[in-house]
Design a protein around this motif. Structure first.
Motif, PDB file in Angstrom:
ATOM      1  N   TYR A   1     -17.730  -3.039   6.214  1.00 45.86           N
ATOM      2  CA  TYR A   1     -17.241  -2.159   4.812  1.00 45.86           C
ATOM      3  C   TYR A   1     -18.459  -2.048   3.944  1.00 45.86           C
ATOM      4  O   TYR A   1     -18.763  -1.107   3.290  1.00 45.86           O
ATOM      5  CB  TYR A   1     -15.923  -3.348   4.305  1.00 45.86           C
TER       6      TYR A   1
ATOM      7  N   THR B   1      -8.048   1.434   7.175  1.00 46.37           N
ATOM      8  CA  THR B   1      -7.653   0.168   7.156  1.00 46.37           C
ATOM      9  C   THR B   1      -7.126   0.113   9.074  1.00 46.37           C
ATOM     10  O   THR B   1      -7.006   1.991   9.334  1.00 46.37           O
ATOM     11  CB  THR B   1      -6.062   0.765   6.851  1.00 46.37           C
TER      12      THR B   1
ATOM     13  N   THR C   1      -8.751   7.061   7.083  1.00 44.20           N
ATOM     14  CA  THR C   1      -9.954   6.669   6.940  1.00 44.20           C
ATOM     15  C   THR C   1     -10.825   7.609   6.554  1.00 44.20           C
ATOM     16  O   THR C   1     -10.440   9.041   6.710  1.00 44.20           O
ATOM     17  CB  THR C   1     -10.266   5.939   8.403  1.00 44.20           C
TER      18      THR C   1
ATOM     19  N   ASP D   1       0.810  -0.964   0.019  1.00 45.06           N
ATOM     20  CA  ASP D   1      -0.024   0.180  -0.269  1.00 45.06           C
ATOM     21  C   ASP D   1       1.097   1.420  -0.035  1.00 45.06           C
ATOM     22  O   ASP D   1       1.751   1.802   1.192  1.00 45.06           O
ATOM     23  CB  ASP D   1      -0.914   0.193   1.516  1.00 45.06           C
TER      24      ASP D   1
ATOM     25  N   THR E   1      -7.001  -5.663  12.534  1.00 46.14           N
ATOM     26  CA  THR E   1      -6.905  -6.475  11.076  1.00 46.14           C
ATOM     27  C   THR E   1      -8.011  -7.216  10.862  1.00 46.14           C
ATOM     28  O   THR E   1      -8.469  -7.242   9.948  1.00 46.14           O
ATOM     29  CB  THR E   1      -5.916  -6.599  10.985  1.00 46.14           C
TER      30      THR E   1
ATOM     31  N   ALA F   1     -12.000  -7.294  11.105  1.00 49.65           N
ATOM     32  CA  ALA F   1     -12.023  -6.117   9.643  1.00 49.65           C
ATOM     33  C   ALA F   1     -12.108  -6.405   8.312  1.00 49.65           C
ATOM     34  O   ALA F   1     -12.771  -6.708   7.916  1.00 49.65           O
ATOM     35  CB  ALA F   1     -11.353  -4.952   9.643  1.00 49.65           C
ATOM     36  N   THR F   2     -10.909  -7.485   7.997  1.00 44.29           N
ATOM     37  CA  THR F   2     -10.534  -8.272   6.589  1.00 44.29           C
ATOM     38  C   THR F   2     -11.001  -9.753   6.741  1.00 44.29           C
ATOM     39  O   THR F   2     -11.039 -10.142   5.357  1.00 44.29           O
ATOM     40  CB  THR F   2      -9.568  -8.256   6.576  1.00 44.29           C
ATOM     41  N   ARG F   3     -11.351 -10.337   7.318  1.00 44.94           N
ATOM     42  CA  ARG F   3     -11.480 -12.139   7.184  1.00 44.94           C
ATOM     43  C   ARG F   3     -12.698 -12.498   8.141  1.00 44.94           C
ATOM     44  O   ARG F   3     -12.480 -13.721   7.806  1.00 44.94           O
ATOM     45  CB  ARG F   3     -10.185 -12.483   8.426  1.00 44.94           C
TER      46      ARG F   3
ATOM     47  N   GLY G   1     -16.650  -8.147  10.083  1.00 50.25           N
ATOM     48  CA  GLY G   1     -16.201  -6.513   9.290  1.00 50.25           C
ATOM     49  C   GLY G   1     -16.365  -6.156   8.112  1.00 50.25           C
ATOM     50  O   GLY G   1     -17.057  -5.229   7.598  1.00 50.25           O
ATOM     51  N   ARG G   2     -16.307  -7.309   6.544  1.00 47.40           N
ATOM     52  CA  ARG G   2     -16.741  -7.341   5.623  1.00 47.40           C
ATOM     53  C   ARG G   2     -18.327  -6.668   5.219  1.00 47.40           C
ATOM     54  O   ARG G   2     -18.678  -5.501   4.572  1.00 47.40           O
ATOM     55  CB  ARG G   2     -16.922  -8.357   4.737  1.00 47.40           C
TER      56      ARG G   2
ATOM     57  N   THR H   1      -8.356   1.996  16.394  1.00 44.38           N
ATOM     58  CA  THR H   1      -9.032   0.969  15.772  1.00 44.38           C
ATOM     59  C   THR H   1     -10.051   0.832  15.485  1.00 44.38           C
ATOM     60  O   THR H   1     -10.916   0.154  15.285  1.00 44.38           O
ATOM     61  CB  THR H   1      -7.536  -0.083  16.120  1.00 44.38           C
TER      62      THR H   1
END
Lengths: 347, 467
Positions: free
Chosen positions: B342, B416, B408, B29, B329, B332-334, B338-339, B85
């Motif tokens: 978003y 993130t 953000t 990134d 994290t 948020a991503t897994r 979290g999904r 976070t």
């Protein structure tokens, strides 16, 4: 000497009230215009004043401005309408209050500036000696550490008290600093008087000087808690003297534990008692400059000369903790929690 | 002029192409990379500047790039970092929580009162149940208040801005009343391990290295696993050299951080107390006032170069912040939760039509924020060894600033966790660095405010160029 200061203050205030009480006719009215009851302490003051006034057979009335200068002006008009003999004012804004004070004088009523100064020559100003608090802090720390590197953790930059306190400290330290015995190694204002900001500032001070700090002048007890936490992390708490003010319960406990050297305490009960006694004396026709303890004061912004009573604040140190307990300010359990060893008053 | 430009454009393009190829291959990134470079630059400037004022043992002769300052920096950042976070998820969800500062004060004061005034006298000062109950109380109360905020927002349909603005004002009032505006102190001794101020909250070099080794193994495993997954689903793969490069960089960063943490020795005063209370013999040695170890010179304990010395390693608050970053994290991503956040933040209507229960999601996100405030209140009150109603004051501003500096978007849908962590670190670096230079708080506020606006501006520029 300091050990007895607390007792001396109590008896002193009682003497003032006692001397003015007998032979005078009762039935006078004492009014108080409070700026706010939001903070716990003003209720303490109010209770103390009311007790003395009613004990003398006089009447007590008051009003709460709820933190507004406009409401306070209206409050005072209302109080004047009730024709009291004396109006005590805790000004919310010391400039905006002046027209109201003039109205009090015009109505033939005596006025007292309680704790907060407003500069009107006809008023009697009763408060603690604020520059004196800074002096007492510096004296106690200098006694504990006559030479070395000093750190100054000052209060909020926007609060004039932070600067007054520093001035008082500098008056006492000037000689030792000029001769090079005392060195100023860190000096920072603390945003919002916040303990955690004071902790960070102290940590950075210790980092930049490599722990070569021998004494810390913190301007109140809340910030002293942050300073002591920072010193503890470096294993220095208890060996580096730390100052504070307010007589916070936690601070008195630190004094008993030996991690804080002094907490300068402004006993608002004393202030209330002294002011009430003075108000009764004024109501009974005693001239302001004839009241015991009154002296001329011109240390305000505009340097107006005013009759005033400046009470001496009490330094609470390890030597007189017993007196703070005896005065009922703190319980023995609170003061002595976790204290090991021989501390006067904790046995 | 134009011709000159043309003449030079060819090699420039191929060079840019190479760089672009590199970033495409490693999938780094570039935004966060830019922030990290800026952070390192800020650190170097502070080190040079502080060295100019007072020479010290930093990388460039100052006080900033020393193990001690970097170690302290991590501890100072931890509380804000943990809260930021949670704020990332809320802002991604197009919500906001302005009450986190007051909430922190309330939770800290309430559990401070519980520990000091209730449990202390009831169980006896120092009883091991006190710190456990204290921690549970912080987490429970934080989660409950957060869920309450979420409920008002999601079900009573009051905008989050208003709910939490009310909370900002009201919770600090409750905190004031609970302790009548007094400072509650001292906290339970065992509770202090969460603050990083006492020896028992330092991991020590051995366990820090063990943890670092585990961390490196996890990085390698993660990369290998990721590659397998991509193969399974037929996704494009990173070239092998890029995978190796990422594993190496990740491991090096972990080991480097650990090495710095392990280079910070215990303060001599703490070593002395530890030696005395555990009757460890202090070896004789030659005095050196700047030494980090302690020795006996005749009958006196002095500083010296060769003597009794211990190193701190990671502190517990820093570890908590790192762990929270990794767990958040992951969340948020897994995870579906979290999904969904978003997805809902990106397009609330579409998410709702797709069957996401956005109301329950909002309550959960606020409750999670509250839980993290509970974690931060443990760190802050343990660190100060006291609870006051001023403890969390203005923290909401720093948390939101860290989140926004970390990339953000207030428009929702983008943000993130690690960005917010770097944002928090950036802000605390500026505050600590300026404090090292003895600059007043007013200047610190000015610079932090400026950095916030500048960061968002650069972010805008970056997004426009990428699009």
């Amino acid at each position: 000497m300091i050990r007895n200061a607390l007792i001396a203050l109590t008896t002193g205030a009682l003497l003032v009230s006692a001397s003015s009480l007998p032979a005078m006719a009762a039935g006078k009215t004492i009014a108080v215009s409070w700026k706010t009851f939001q903070e716990e302490r003003w209720k303490t003051d109010a209770a103390a004043i009311k007790a003395v006034v009613e004990a003398a057979g006089d009447k007590y009335i008051d009003s709460d401005a709820q933190g507004s200068a406009q409401k306070q002006a209206a409050d005072i008009e209302g109080l004047i309408a009730q024709k009291p003999d004396v109006i005590m004012v805790v000004a919310f804004d010391s400039d905006a209050i002046l027209p109201s004070i003039a109205a009090i004088s015009n109505a033939g009523i005596k006025s007292i500036a309680y704790d907060v100064q407003f500069e009107d020559p006809n008023a009697l100003y009763i408060t603690f000696d604020n520059v004196g608090v800074g002096r007492i802090m510096a004296k106690e720390i200098l006694k504990a550490k006559p030479a070395g590197n000093y750190a100054f953790i000052k209060g909020d930059k926007g609060d004039p008290n932070a600067t007054f306190l520093f001035q008082g400290q500098m008056e006492v330290l000037k000689e030792a600093m000029d001769s090079g015995k005392v060195k100023n190694v860190c000096e920072t204002f603390t945003d919002g008087w916040k303990p955690d900001n004071a902790q960070k500032n102290m940590e950075q001070c210790l980092t930049s000087t490599g722990n070569k700090v021998d004494a810390v002048l913190s301007e109140n007890d809340g910030m002293a808690s942050g300073v002591v936490a920072a010193l503890t992390a470096q294993g220095l708490a208890g060996t580096v003297p730390v100052s504070g003010q307010d007589g916070d319960l936690a601070a008195i406990n630190r004094v008993a534990m030996g991690t804080q050297t002094v907490s300068v305490w402004k006993n608002s009960v004393e202030l209330g008692k002294t002011a009430a006694a003075a108000a009764i004396a004024l109501a009974n026709g005693t001239a302001a400059d004839k009241i015991p303890g009154v002296a001329m004061f011109d240390g305000g912004k505009k340097k107006v000369k005013m009759n005033s009573i400046l009470l001496a604040p009490t330094p609470i140190t390890i030597a007189n903790i017993g007196d703070a307990i005896a005065a009922g300010h703190i319980t023995k359990d609170q003061a002595c929690a976790g204290v090991k060893g021989d501390v006067m008053g904790c046995k | 002029m134009a011709k000159h430009h043309d003449a030079n454009s060819e090699p420039a393009r191929s060079r840019e192409g190479l760089l672009k190829q590199f970033f495409n291959a490693t999938e780094i990134d570039t935004r966060i990379l830019g922030m990290i470079v800026a952070l390192l630059l800020v650190w170097c400037i502070f080190d040079v500047w502080s060295g100019y004022i007072r020479p010290n043992e930093g990388l460039f002769g100052g006080s900033f790039l020393t193990p001690r300052n970097l170690w302290t920096l991590l501890v100072q950042t931890s509380s804000i970092a943990v809260m930021s976070t949670g704020m990332v998820l809320l802002i991604v969800l197009r919500q906001i929580d302005l009450s986190v500062g007051s909430m922190l004060s309330l939770v800290a004061v309430a559990t401070g009162v519980l520990q000091v005034y209730q449990l202390g006298p009831a169980l006896g000062v120092g009883h091991p149940a006190i710190w456990i109950l204290g921690v549970l109380a912080c987490l429970t109360l934080g989660t409950a208040i957060g869920a309450f905020n979420g409920f008002l927002t999601a079900y009573a349909k009051i905008p989050a801005f208003i709910v939490t603005l009310g909370g900002l004002i009201a919770y600090s009032g409750v905190a004031f009343l609970l302790a009548r505006g007094e400072t509650v102190a001292p906290m339970d001794q065992n509770f202090g391990i969460f603050g990083g101020g006492i020896a028992s909250s330092w991991l020590g070099p051995f366990w820090s290295w063990v943890l670092a080794a585990v961390g490196c193994a996890a990085i390698v495993r993660g990369i290998v696993n990721g590659r397998r997954q991509r193969q399974r689903f037929g996704f494009p793969l990173r070239p092998v050299w890029a995978e190796v490069f990422l594993a190496a960089i990740g491991s090096l960063a972990t080991l480097g951080t650990t090495w710095v943490m392990n280079s910070y020795p215990w303060p001599p005063g703490v070593i002395e107390k530890y030696a005395k209370s555990n009757s460890i013999a202090i070896p004789p040695g030659i005095e050196n006032r700047d030494g980090k170890a302690i020795c006996m010179a005749a009958t006196q304990v002095v500083h010296c170069n060769e003597g009794l010395i211990y190193y701190t390693g990671f502190s517990l608050p820093a570890l908590i912040a790192i762990a929270v970053c990794m767990i958040m994290t992951f969340i948020a991503t897994r995870t579906a939760f979290g999904r969904y956040i978003y997805a809902t933040g990106g397009n609330p209507e579409a998410a709702e039509l797709a069957g996401i229960n956005t109301r329950a999601l909002t309550v959960k996100a606020f409750a999670l924020m509250g839980f993290l405030v509970g974690v931060s209140s443990i760190i802050s009150s343990a660190r100060l060894n006291a609870a006051t109603n001023a403890l969390g004051l203005t923290n909401e501003l720093y948390v939101i600033a860290a989140t926004v500096i970390g990339g953000t978007s207030l428009a929702g849908g983008v943000g993130t966790i690690y960005g917010a962590m770097v944002g928090a670190l950036m802000m605390q670096s500026i505050i600590s660095g300026m404090s090292l230079l003895n600059l007043p708080a007013a200047y610190q506020n000015m610079v932090v405010g400026g950095v916030l606006v500048l960061a968002v501006y650069l972010d805008q520029l970056y997004r426009r160029r990428v699009n």
